[in-house]
Design an enzyme around this catalytic site. Structure first.
Site, PDB file in Angstrom:
ATOM      1  N   GLY A 137      25.759 -14.697 -49.898  1.00 61.24           N
ATOM      2  CA  GLY A 137      26.660 -15.401 -50.799  1.00 61.24           C
ATOM      3  C   GLY A 137      25.993 -16.570 -51.497  1.00 61.24           C
ATOM      4  O   GLY A 137      24.859 -16.480 -51.988  1.00 61.24           O
ATOM      5  N   CYS A 138      26.692 -17.682 -51.538  1.00 62.12           N
ATOM      6  CA  CYS A 138      26.195 -18.870 -52.235  1.00 62.12           C
ATOM      7  C   CYS A 138      24.943 -19.448 -51.584  1.00 62.12           C
ATOM      8  O   CYS A 138      24.165 -20.146 -52.247  1.00 62.12           O
ATOM      9  CB  CYS A 138      27.285 -19.935 -52.285  1.00 62.12           C
ATOM     10  SG  CYS A 138      28.753 -19.439 -53.222  1.00 62.12           S
ATOM     11  N   ALA A 139      24.735 -19.188 -50.304  1.00 61.58           N
ATOM     12  CA  ALA A 139      23.551 -19.712 -49.618  1.00 61.58           C
ATOM     13  C   ALA A 139      22.280 -18.998 -50.043  1.00 61.58           C
ATOM     14  O   ALA A 139      21.172 -19.471 -49.772  1.00 61.58           O
ATOM     15  CB  ALA A 139      23.719 -19.585 -48.096  1.00 61.58           C
ATOM     16  N   ALA A 140      22.418 -17.852 -50.740  1.00 63.45           N
ATOM     17  CA  ALA A 140      21.254 -17.025 -51.039  1.00 63.45           C
ATOM     18  C   ALA A 140      20.280 -17.698 -51.989  1.00 63.45           C
ATOM     19  O   ALA A 140      19.088 -17.395 -51.965  1.00 63.45           O
ATOM     20  CB  ALA A 140      21.702 -15.683 -51.614  1.00 63.45           C
ATOM     21  N   PHE A 333      24.637 -23.509 -49.372  1.00 62.83           N
ATOM     22  CA  PHE A 333      25.576 -23.260 -48.282  1.00 62.83           C
ATOM     23  C   PHE A 333      26.383 -21.999 -48.599  1.00 62.83           C
ATOM     24  O   PHE A 333      26.725 -21.742 -49.747  1.00 62.83           O
ATOM     25  CB  PHE A 333      26.529 -24.441 -48.109  1.00 62.83           C
ATOM     26  CG  PHE A 333      25.845 -25.782 -48.085  1.00 62.83           C
ATOM     27  CD1 PHE A 333      24.916 -26.084 -47.097  1.00 62.83           C
ATOM     28  CD2 PHE A 333      26.118 -26.730 -49.061  1.00 62.83           C
ATOM     29  CE1 PHE A 333      24.274 -27.314 -47.083  1.00 62.83           C
ATOM     30  CE2 PHE A 333      25.485 -27.961 -49.053  1.00 62.83           C
ATOM     31  CZ  PHE A 333      24.558 -28.265 -48.069  1.00 62.83           C
TER      32      PHE A 333
END
Length: 354
Positions: A137-140, A333
């Site tokens: 997700g956004c942590a990628a 995150f």
């Protein structure tokens, strides 16, 4: 050491404003018992504009997961190469100089990954490694930086290309009427970003240390429910408070490096929402101005998932970069709850040929 060079960023041409988002929510969900709460939460995001890959009339339709995923693939192939080329130009490299492509996306699915198509379409070397990351997700975005750093540490002469392609609007689900889903309909936007990590030379963030941290037993706080209609985004109401358990991990990473996380020169942080940045201001004990790049991304583009950290870094470049050897932190995150963190110093070194 590996240097993260200037990112190239592109957002689609279709724009939706906060006012239009609020009006859509009022007209489509007039009888929703929690509509006033949802409207208030959307207003509090501070997201003034978002860019979407299709006109809003098409975005609001749901022709089925198959058709949507086809749009994802077609739009990625149409839009990604130009962004990649700008990133390569900014790093003063050619496709043949790239040793690994790290592709991150959580809003569509392709197999083989877009990495295989890029290698063929843009004449990368056939022995270019491929690292697609689809489930962070956004942590990628932060994970891609860290994996590029790891690769260039193992192969000091190598260069890595990071590509983030997120079309969040293709995950819109008209039947999801929870407050969290309504909030997400006003928070997420579409965007593409690419950046090169050079093993030698380059101007930008010279990476020195990275780390990951998983908050225990939070794997169901941010997740997809995968159904016949596609990806249904589930967001737990506890997510906005995740900086309290994550901030110690940021402090610990800096401490291991002999730095103080509260006393760095710049911060490139994933802007999941305003509460995330407000809480991090508190727990890192830094002024709100420290997160100005992340807030600008959130205001102008919304949460563009894995592409956020690259866009925030692009804004630091646009401001003129930082002083030589200025110390900085980059962090993304996402689901898990996962933090992907890195530390480095700014370098204005002259590019070296590879």
């Amino acid at each position: 050491m590996a240097t993260l060079c200037r990112p190239a960023v592109s957002v689609p041409e279709y724009v939706i404003t906060m006012e239009e988002t609020l009006e859509l929510a009022r007209s489509r969900h007039a009888d929703h018992p929690q509509l006033p709460l949802a409207l208030r939460l959307i207003e509090n995001t501070g997201v003034l504009t978002r860019h979407i890959v299709q006109p809003i009339e098409e975005t609001l339709k749901h022709p089925g997961f198959e058709d949507r995923n086809r749009v994802y693939g077609n739009e990625a192939k149409a839009r990604v190469p130009a962004v990649v080329q700008r990133a390569l130009d900014d790093a003063e490299l050619l496709t043949t100089d790239i040793d690994v492509i790290i592709y991150v996306s959580c809003t569509g699915f392709m197999m083989p990954s877009l990495t295989a198509w890029l290698i063929n379409a843009m004449d990368f070397s056939s022995d270019t490694r491929q690292i697609p990351i689809a489930q962070l997700g956004c942590a990628a975005g932060g994970a891609a930086v860290n994996r590029a750093h790891d690769f260039c540490t193992a192969y000091p002469e190598a260069n890595a290309l990071i590509v983030a392609c997120e079309f969040c609007s293709l995950c819109y689900q008209p039947t999801d009427l929870g407050v969290g889903s309504l909030l997400c309909n006003g928070l997420f936007g579409d965007g593409i970003a690419a950046a090169v990590v050079r093993g030698k030379g380059g101007t930008g963030l010279r990476l020195e240390r990275n780390a990951s941290y998983l908050v225990p037993k939070t794997e169901d706080w941010i997740m997809y429910d995968v159904r016949a209609t596609g990806f249904h985004f589930l967001l737990d109401k506890r997510v906005p408070g995740t900086m309290e358990p994550l901030a110690p991990a940021l402090h610990n990473l800096a401490r291991q490096h002999g730095w103080n996380a509260s006393d760095l020169d710049f911060y490139i942080i994933h802007a999941g929402g305003p509460r995330i940045l407000d809480d991090l201001t508190k727990y890192l004990e830094v002024p709100p101005e420290a997160f100005r790049f992340s807030r600008a991304t959130l205001t102008e583009y919304g949460n563009i998932a894995s592409a956020v950290v690259l866009d925030a870094l692009r804004r630091l470049f646009d401001e003129g970069g930082a002083e030589e050897s200025a110390r900085g932190m980059l962090a993304g995150f996402g689901p898990g709850i996962t933090a992907e963190m890195s530390l480095g110093r700014w370098t204005n070194a002259t590019n070296e040929t590879t």
